[in-house]
Design a protein around this motif. Sequence first.
Motif, PDB file in Angstrom:
ATOM      1  N   UNK A 146       0.781  -1.081   0.060  1.00 53.94           N
ATOM      2  CA  UNK A 146      -0.053  -0.014  -0.032  1.00 53.94           C
ATOM      3  C   UNK A 146       0.844   1.246   0.134  1.00 53.94           C
ATOM      4  N   UNK A 147       0.339   2.434  -0.666  1.00 54.95           N
ATOM      5  CA  UNK A 147       0.855   3.651  -0.561  1.00 54.95           C
ATOM      6  C   UNK A 147      -0.168   4.541  -0.385  1.00 54.95           C
ATOM      7  N   UNK A 148       0.151   5.632   0.060  1.00 54.64           N
ATOM      8  CA  UNK A 148      -1.003   6.872   0.044  1.00 54.64           C
ATOM      9  C   UNK A 148      -0.656   7.951  -0.472  1.00 54.64           C
ATOM     10  N   UNK A 149      -1.481   8.901  -0.760  1.00 56.97           N
ATOM     11  CA  UNK A 149      -1.281  10.235  -1.093  1.00 56.97           C
ATOM     12  C   UNK A 149      -2.502  11.206  -1.094  1.00 56.97           C
ATOM     13  N   UNK A 150      -1.979  12.179  -0.564  1.00 56.15           N
ATOM     14  CA  UNK A 150      -2.938  13.513  -0.473  1.00 56.15           C
ATOM     15  C   UNK A 150      -3.015  14.407  -1.634  1.00 56.15           C
ATOM     16  N   UNK A 151      -4.388  14.819  -1.955  1.00 51.39           N
ATOM     17  CA  UNK A 151      -4.721  15.596  -3.366  1.00 51.39           C
ATOM     18  C   UNK A 151      -5.742  16.225  -3.019  1.00 51.39           C
ATOM     19  N   UNK A 152      -6.157  17.341  -4.031  1.00 49.45           N
ATOM     20  CA  UNK A 152      -7.458  17.731  -4.383  1.00 49.45           C
ATOM     21  C   UNK A 152      -7.921  17.564  -5.570  1.00 49.45           C
ATOM     22  N   UNK A 153      -9.454  17.116  -5.802  1.00 47.95           N
ATOM     23  CA  UNK A 153     -10.053  17.130  -6.911  1.00 47.95           C
ATOM     24  C   UNK A 153      -9.940  18.180  -7.906  1.00 47.95           C
ATOM     25  N   UNK A 154      -9.464  18.089  -9.043  1.00 46.13           N
ATOM     26  CA  UNK A 154      -9.566  19.361  -9.927  1.00 46.13           C
ATOM     27  C   UNK A 154     -10.961  19.746 -10.390  1.00 46.13           C
ATOM     28  N   UNK A 155     -10.860  20.822 -11.368  1.00 43.02           N
ATOM     29  CA  UNK A 155     -12.114  21.142 -11.461  1.00 43.02           C
ATOM     30  C   UNK A 155     -12.897  20.393 -12.651  1.00 43.02           C
ATOM     31  N   UNK A 156     -12.165  19.285 -13.110  1.00 46.67           N
ATOM     32  CA  UNK A 156     -12.823  18.357 -13.965  1.00 46.67           C
ATOM     33  C   UNK A 156     -13.188  17.283 -13.343  1.00 46.67           C
ATOM     34  N   UNK A 157     -13.216  17.145 -11.878  1.00 43.31           N
ATOM     35  CA  UNK A 157     -13.689  16.033 -11.234  1.00 43.31           C
ATOM     36  C   UNK A 157     -12.495  14.879 -10.935  1.00 43.31           C
ATOM     37  N   UNK A 158     -11.365  15.327 -11.245  1.00 41.53           N
ATOM     38  CA  UNK A 158     -10.348  14.022 -11.279  1.00 41.53           C
ATOM     39  C   UNK A 158      -9.179  14.505 -10.707  1.00 41.53           C
ATOM     40  N   UNK A 159      -8.348  13.500 -10.208  1.00 41.92           N
ATOM     41  CA  UNK A 159      -7.028  13.682  -9.708  1.00 41.92           C
ATOM     42  C   UNK A 159      -6.088  12.894 -10.671  1.00 41.92           C
ATOM     43  N   UNK A 160      -4.780  13.316 -10.325  1.00 42.69           N
ATOM     44  CA  UNK A 160      -3.794  12.632 -11.500  1.00 42.69           C
ATOM     45  C   UNK A 160      -2.842  11.746 -10.578  1.00 42.69           C
ATOM     46  N   UNK A 161      -2.344  10.714 -11.124  1.00 45.44           N
ATOM     47  CA  UNK A 161      -1.444   9.613 -10.277  1.00 45.44           C
ATOM     48  C   UNK A 161      -0.476   9.363 -11.216  1.00 45.44           C
ATOM     49  N   UNK A 162       0.850   9.389 -10.822  1.00 42.20           N
ATOM     50  CA  UNK A 162       1.976   8.800 -11.344  1.00 42.20           C
ATOM     51  C   UNK A 162       2.309   7.236 -11.202  1.00 42.20           C
ATOM     52  N   UNK A 163       2.300   6.632 -12.028  1.00 39.42           N
ATOM     53  CA  UNK A 163       2.657   5.032 -11.729  1.00 39.42           C
ATOM     54  C   UNK A 163       3.540   4.695 -12.937  1.00 39.42           C
ATOM     55  N   UNK A 164       4.789   4.026 -12.277  1.00 36.15           N
ATOM     56  CA  UNK A 164       6.002   3.596 -13.421  1.00 36.15           C
ATOM     57  C   UNK A 164       6.141   4.534 -14.346  1.00 36.15           C
TER      58      UNK A 164
END
Length: 324
Positions: A242-260
């Motif tokens: 497991x890993x965790x991340x704090x973020x805020x939902x953007x104006x398009x209703x999304x978040x971004x996640x970097x993986x590999x």
Amino acid sequence: MELRRQLTAEGHDAGPVTIAWHLAEQGLHVPSTSMIRRTLHEAGLITPEPRKRPKSSYLRFEADQPNETWQSDFTHARLADGTDVEILTWLDDHSRYLISCTAHQPVTGDTVVNTFLTAIEQHGCPASTLTDNGRVYTARFGGGRNAFEYLLPTLGVTQKNGSPWHPQTQGKVERFQQTLKRWLAKQPQPPTLAVLQELLDRFREYYNNSRPHRSLDRTTPAKAYAATPKALPATAREQNHYRIRYDRVDQAGRITLRRASKLHHLHIGAQHRGTRILAIIDDTTVTVTALETGEILATNTIDPNRNYWRNTRKPPGRWPGGSQ
């Protein structure tokens, strides 16, 4: 008597039971503990203490299986220059096995979450946790919930908190901290946090593997931890990373996640624009909860071949900027 002096000088427990265990480990003749106690007393190596309350008069509570309950607490220490630091502990209630012992400046809510996730990657997920009511563990007296309280239900872990002003509920981890502090007092004062962590790692190895525990029928925590099957959370999950991340939902209703090294867009929902979130990421799934309320907003299945991962808690449909 030689063992008594050696163990005491190193800051370890040096009672008759411990001495008997070390003699047995060396393949030597082991006298009875009463004989060892009498010998030490006659040599002036035991200081008589006032008669204590008999242990049989205490009500003791102990988990039946390893990983049934992990106790946690933190205590203070000082570096050589007087800097105040904090030591965070995770201890298995059943076996007294020291799951984790780490130094921080200071312990925060994020520290609790990150050390807990690291611990379950190494030892599996406990069925429950037991802590005091410190803000790093619970925000129930201040309104709302903190990150640790959001994380545990997602993993199926039951959270238990002791009664205010009643540290005896977390007695095992409290006693462990006393043992640790007695040992640290015998060591050179560490100049840095990293050196302190090296000391804690060394003590953890000794405590788990070379220190018999009277309540464990004179076995070591490591042996007691491995002796019986581990308990599982109420809703056990196969993933163990497991890993965790704090973020805020953007104006398009999304978040971004970097993986590999690749950026992915996770759909949360337009109605959650601007919401602060906690994302819990395992091997196959990203679970997104609202940081203020703990509500699960989205579950996204990890697909390394796609840039956009839809919210599987919602039926398929169009999203701003493209189609699914």
